[in-house]
Scaffold this motif. Structure first.
Motif, short mmCIF file in Angstrom:
data_model
loop_
_atom_site.label_atom_id
_atom_site.label_comp_id
_atom_site.label_asym_id
_atom_site.label_seq_id
_atom_site.Cartn_x
_atom_site.Cartn_y
_atom_site.Cartn_z
N ARG A 128 0.85 -1.17 0.00
CA ARG A 128 0.00 0.00 0.00
C ARG A 128 0.90 1.24 0.00
O ARG A 128 2.09 1.15 0.34
CB ARG A 128 -0.90 0.01 1.25
N THR A 129 0.33 2.38 -0.38
CA THR A 129 1.11 3.61 -0.50
C THR A 129 0.37 4.72 0.23
O THR A 129 -0.87 4.76 0.21
CB THR A 129 1.29 3.96 -1.99
N CYS A 130 1.13 5.61 0.86
CA CYS A 130 0.49 6.72 1.60
C CYS A 130 0.00 7.80 0.62
O CYS A 130 0.76 8.26 -0.22
CB CYS A 130 1.48 7.32 2.59
N LYS A 131 -1.26 8.19 0.78
CA LYS A 131 -1.83 9.24 -0.07
C LYS A 131 -1.16 10.57 0.18
O LYS A 131 -1.13 11.43 -0.69
CB LYS A 131 -3.33 9.41 0.29
N GLU A 132 -0.66 10.76 1.41
CA GLU A 132 -0.09 12.06 1.76
C GLU A 132 1.38 12.18 1.37
O GLU A 132 1.75 13.08 0.63
CB GLU A 132 -0.22 12.31 3.28
N CYS A 133 2.22 11.24 1.88
CA CYS A 133 3.67 11.42 1.67
C CYS A 133 4.25 10.45 0.64
O CYS A 133 5.41 10.57 0.28
CB CYS A 133 4.42 11.30 3.00
N ASN A 140 -1.24 -4.68 5.85
CA ASN A 140 -1.96 -4.86 7.11
C ASN A 140 -1.98 -3.60 7.98
O ASN A 140 -2.62 -3.57 9.02
CB ASN A 140 -1.36 -6.04 7.89
N LEU A 141 -1.32 -2.53 7.54
CA LEU A 141 -1.33 -1.29 8.33
C LEU A 141 -2.58 -0.46 8.00
O LEU A 141 -3.09 -0.52 6.89
CB LEU A 141 -0.08 -0.45 8.03
N GLU A 142 -3.04 0.29 8.98
CA GLU A 142 -4.23 1.11 8.73
C GLU A 142 -3.87 2.52 8.28
O GLU A 142 -4.57 3.14 7.50
CB GLU A 142 -5.08 1.18 10.00
N GLY A 148 1.07 9.17 9.21
CA GLY A 148 -0.31 8.97 9.67
C GLY A 148 -1.34 9.12 8.56
O GLY A 148 -2.55 9.07 8.81
N GLY A 149 -0.88 9.33 7.33
CA GLY A 149 -1.80 9.53 6.20
C GLY A 149 -2.56 8.26 5.83
O GLY A 149 -2.21 7.16 6.26
N GLU A 150 -3.58 8.46 5.02
CA GLU A 150 -4.41 7.33 4.57
C GLU A 150 -3.65 6.51 3.52
O GLU A 150 -2.88 7.07 2.73
CB GLU A 150 -5.68 7.92 3.95
N LEU A 151 -3.88 5.19 3.53
CA LEU A 151 -3.17 4.31 2.59
C LEU A 151 -4.07 3.90 1.44
O LEU A 151 -5.28 3.80 1.61
CB LEU A 151 -2.67 3.06 3.32
N TYR A 152 -3.50 3.64 0.28
CA TYR A 152 -4.27 3.14 -0.87
C TYR A 152 -3.41 2.18 -1.68
O TYR A 152 -2.18 2.12 -1.49
CB TYR A 152 -4.74 4.30 -1.76
#
Ligand code: AMP
Length: 211
Positions: A128-133, A140-142, A148-152
């Protein structure tokens, strides 16, 4: 330190680049990150790149080369840089060589992260990749561990696109490994195992060129 990181998608270039850039105090220049930032901001460059990226193909050289040359004129590259995801074919490698030769600051090393396809497929499809950074993260990370950014899941980390990206790597990018071996710049390390161990392996291998 003027360094290029090369290796198939999923070899851990982005992760290692972050640690190595911090270690050598040089900017981490990822063409994929620059394209994704442009895509997010819907710039003309981002819109031009989108179709190629989503289908796992390379963005045309004319677009990519100009973007990188422009980035390499910024003040922060005075003490070096770490290129991640560029060059991706021999034309780009030739353009980079000519550009740096003219500046009187040629590459000092090309670090290859070597890894088997089987491990890559497993890694990428669960990445998964962080939308923010933009940092990579495990499935498995939220939230992003870095900010702390959202993942996608990146469009090109979906299984059908991974196969295309691996084929593009074999056909177009693998030849630059030979190119840099012939230039006497290539250093290869194994990229399987613990992230911190791989970073240490890289720094040890690079100490030969960096003193
Ligand atoms: P990456 O994050 O390095 O895996 O790059 C993601 C996507 O951005 C690639 O699959 C290409 O579509 C595009 N891209 C990144 N770097 C380059 C490059 N040097 N040349 C052409 N396309 C690139």
């Amino acid at each position: 330190m003027r360094l290029v990181l090369v290796g198939p998608p999923g070899a851990g270039k982005g992760t290692q680049a972050q640690f190595l850039a911090a270690h050598y105090s040089i900017p981490h220049i990822s063409t994929g990150d620059i394209f994704r930032a442009n895509l997010k901001a819907s710039t003309p460059l981002g819109l031009k790149a989108k179709g190629f990226m989503d289908s796992g193909q390379l963005v045309p050289d004319s677009v990519t080369n100009e973007m990188v040359k422009d980035r390499l004129t910024h003040d922060d590259v005075a003490n070096g840089f770490l290129l991640d995801g560029f060059p991706r074919n021999t034309v780009q490698a030739e353009v980079l060589r000519a550009f740096l030769t003219e500046k009187g600051a040629p590459l000092q090393a090309v670090l290859e992260l070597a890894i088997e396809n089987e491990i890559i497929i497993k890694r990428l499809s669960s990445r998964r990749t962080c939308k923010e950074c933009g940092a990579p993260a495990a499935a498995n990370l939220e939230k992003c561990a870095a900010c702390g950014g959202e993942l996608y899941q990146r469009e090109d980390d979906k299984e059908e696109v991974i196969a295309k990206r691996l084929a593009v790597y074999e056909e177009q990018t693998a030849p630059i490994v030979t190119f840099y071996r012939n230039e006497g710049l290539l250093i290869t390390i194994g990229a399987d195992g613990d992230v911190a161990d791989i970073t240490e392996r890289a720094i040890t291998a690079l100490s030969r060129v960096h003193g």
